[in-house]
Design an enzyme around this catalytic site. Structure first.
Site, short mmCIF file in Angstrom:
data_model
loop_
_atom_site.label_atom_id
_atom_site.label_comp_id
_atom_site.label_asym_id
_atom_site.label_seq_id
_atom_site.Cartn_x
_atom_site.Cartn_y
_atom_site.Cartn_z
N LYS A 10 0.27 -0.60 -0.14
CA LYS A 10 0.56 -0.29 0.54
C LYS A 10 0.80 1.34 0.01
O LYS A 10 1.84 1.32 0.70
CB LYS A 10 -0.66 0.03 1.33
CG LYS A 10 -2.18 -1.08 1.22
CD LYS A 10 -3.26 -1.32 2.05
CE LYS A 10 -3.93 -2.17 1.84
NZ LYS A 10 -5.08 -1.61 3.01
N TYR A 50 -12.14 -1.24 -4.03
CA TYR A 50 -12.12 -1.61 -2.75
C TYR A 50 -14.11 -1.75 -2.67
O TYR A 50 -14.80 -0.82 -1.86
CB TYR A 50 -12.03 -0.67 -1.43
CG TYR A 50 -10.64 -1.46 -1.16
CD1 TYR A 50 -10.62 -2.65 -0.53
CD2 TYR A 50 -9.45 -0.64 -1.29
CE1 TYR A 50 -8.83 -2.59 0.05
CE2 TYR A 50 -8.23 -1.27 -0.81
CZ TYR A 50 -8.13 -2.08 0.06
OH TYR A 50 -7.31 -2.36 0.15
N ASN A 113 -1.86 0.16 7.27
CA ASN A 113 -1.77 -1.15 7.25
C ASN A 113 -1.00 -1.60 6.31
O ASN A 113 -1.11 -3.03 6.29
CB ASN A 113 -3.16 -1.78 7.91
CG ASN A 113 -3.86 -2.36 6.63
OD1 ASN A 113 -3.92 -2.03 5.50
ND2 ASN A 113 -5.09 -2.98 6.61
N HIS A 116 -1.97 -5.44 0.94
CA HIS A 116 -4.18 -5.41 1.18
C HIS A 116 -3.32 -7.23 0.61
O HIS A 116 -2.37 -7.77 0.37
CB HIS A 116 -4.35 -4.69 0.02
CG HIS A 116 -4.98 -6.16 -0.41
ND1 HIS A 116 -6.50 -6.26 -0.60
CD2 HIS A 116 -5.21 -6.94 -1.43
CE1 HIS A 116 -7.85 -7.33 -0.81
NE2 HIS A 116 -6.88 -7.45 -1.50
N GLU A 127 -9.47 -10.24 -8.18
CA GLU A 127 -8.56 -9.12 -8.13
C GLU A 127 -7.20 -9.28 -8.79
O GLU A 127 -6.56 -7.77 -9.15
CB GLU A 127 -8.24 -8.97 -6.53
CG GLU A 127 -9.57 -8.47 -5.63
CD GLU A 127 -8.91 -8.87 -3.82
OE1 GLU A 127 -9.86 -8.85 -3.47
OE2 GLU A 127 -7.81 -9.15 -3.30
P1 IDP Z 1 -8.19 -6.61 5.10
O1 IDP Z 1 -7.16 -5.94 4.24
O2 IDP Z 1 -7.82 -7.24 6.03
O3 IDP Z 1 -8.74 -7.68 3.80
P2 IDP Z 1 -10.57 -5.99 4.94
O4 IDP Z 1 -11.72 -5.41 6.27
O5 IDP Z 1 -11.09 -6.33 4.01
O6 IDP Z 1 -9.46 -6.04 5.71
O7 IDP Z 1 -11.02 -3.78 4.92
C1 IDP Z 1 -9.80 -3.65 3.65
C2 IDP Z 1 -9.24 -1.81 4.39
O8 IDP Z 1 -9.41 -1.12 4.54
C3 IDP Z 1 -7.57 -2.95 5.49
O9 IDP Z 1 -6.97 -3.28 4.75
C4 IDP Z 1 -7.73 -1.52 6.00
O10 IDP Z 1 -6.48 -0.43 5.09
C5 IDP Z 1 -9.49 -0.48 5.43
N1 IDP Z 1 -9.94 -0.80 7.01
C6 IDP Z 1 -10.88 -1.49 6.98
N2 IDP Z 1 -11.41 -1.62 8.50
C7 IDP Z 1 -11.15 -0.24 8.69
C8 IDP Z 1 -11.21 0.72 9.83
O11 IDP Z 1 -12.19 0.23 11.04
N3 IDP Z 1 -11.42 1.46 10.37
C9 IDP Z 1 -10.07 2.21 9.07
N4 IDP Z 1 -9.62 1.41 8.12
C10 IDP Z 1 -10.13 0.46 7.85
MG MG Z 2 -10.27 -7.62 2.58
#
Ligand code: IDP
Ligand code: MG
Length: 141
Positions: A10, A50, A113, A116, A127
């Protein structure tokens, strides 16, 4: 059975000059890189990637972040690639991520984070095709 997954380093990973370190950990864990490129997503492409999260409270911030700078999508291959890659990166929120996972070691917060990973083989196919044509995917042979 050999399986494919989509990883994205990212914009926070790229900005922090961590791409080499993260790719080293991915390769050390046994993943082969079939395809890799550096792209700058627009708000439109990030929003489309997304789309499943549209309407959630974090969606606008996520689209903003993912289009804030270049990122590095990679098509990876390994036995059980989807689950093994999710285990390598750890939980979405680094506070919840297991010790030794990439997000635990490098991520600042739940939004920024570092990486992905696809959540199912079906989504991995969709994807990967979002970023790569089939002829851009090459075995290391
Ligand atoms: P993942 O990346 O672990 O699969 P997902 O729930 O699919 O997590 O969410 C996609 C991305 O959206 C996350 O990696 C993160 O960057 C962002 N995200 C998800 N939940 C939150 C939140 O509660 N606060 C801020 N960003 C979030
Ligand atoms: Mg996800």
């Amino acid at each position: 059975m050999k399986e494919r997954t989509l990883a994205i380093l990212k914009p926070d990973c790229v900005r922090k000059n961590l791409t080499g370190q993260i790719i080293a950990r991915i390769e050390a864990a046994g993943f082969k890189i079939l395809g890799i490129k550096k792209v700058r997503m627009t708000k439109e492409t990030a929003g489309a990637f997304y789309a499943v999260h549209k309407g959630k409270p974090f969606y606008d911030g996520l689209v903003e972040f993912m289009s804030s700078g270049p990122c590095i999508p990679m098509a990876l291959e390994k036995d059980n690639a989807v689950v093994d890659f999710r285990n390598l990166i750890g939980a979405t929120d680094p506070k919840d991520a297991a010790p030794g996972t990439i997000r635990k070691d490098y991520a600042d917060n739940k939004g920024e984070n570092i990486v992905h990973g696809s959540d199912s083989p079906e989504n991995a196919k969709i994807e990967i095709s979002f970023f790569f044509s089939e002829k851009e995917l090459l075995e290391n042979l």
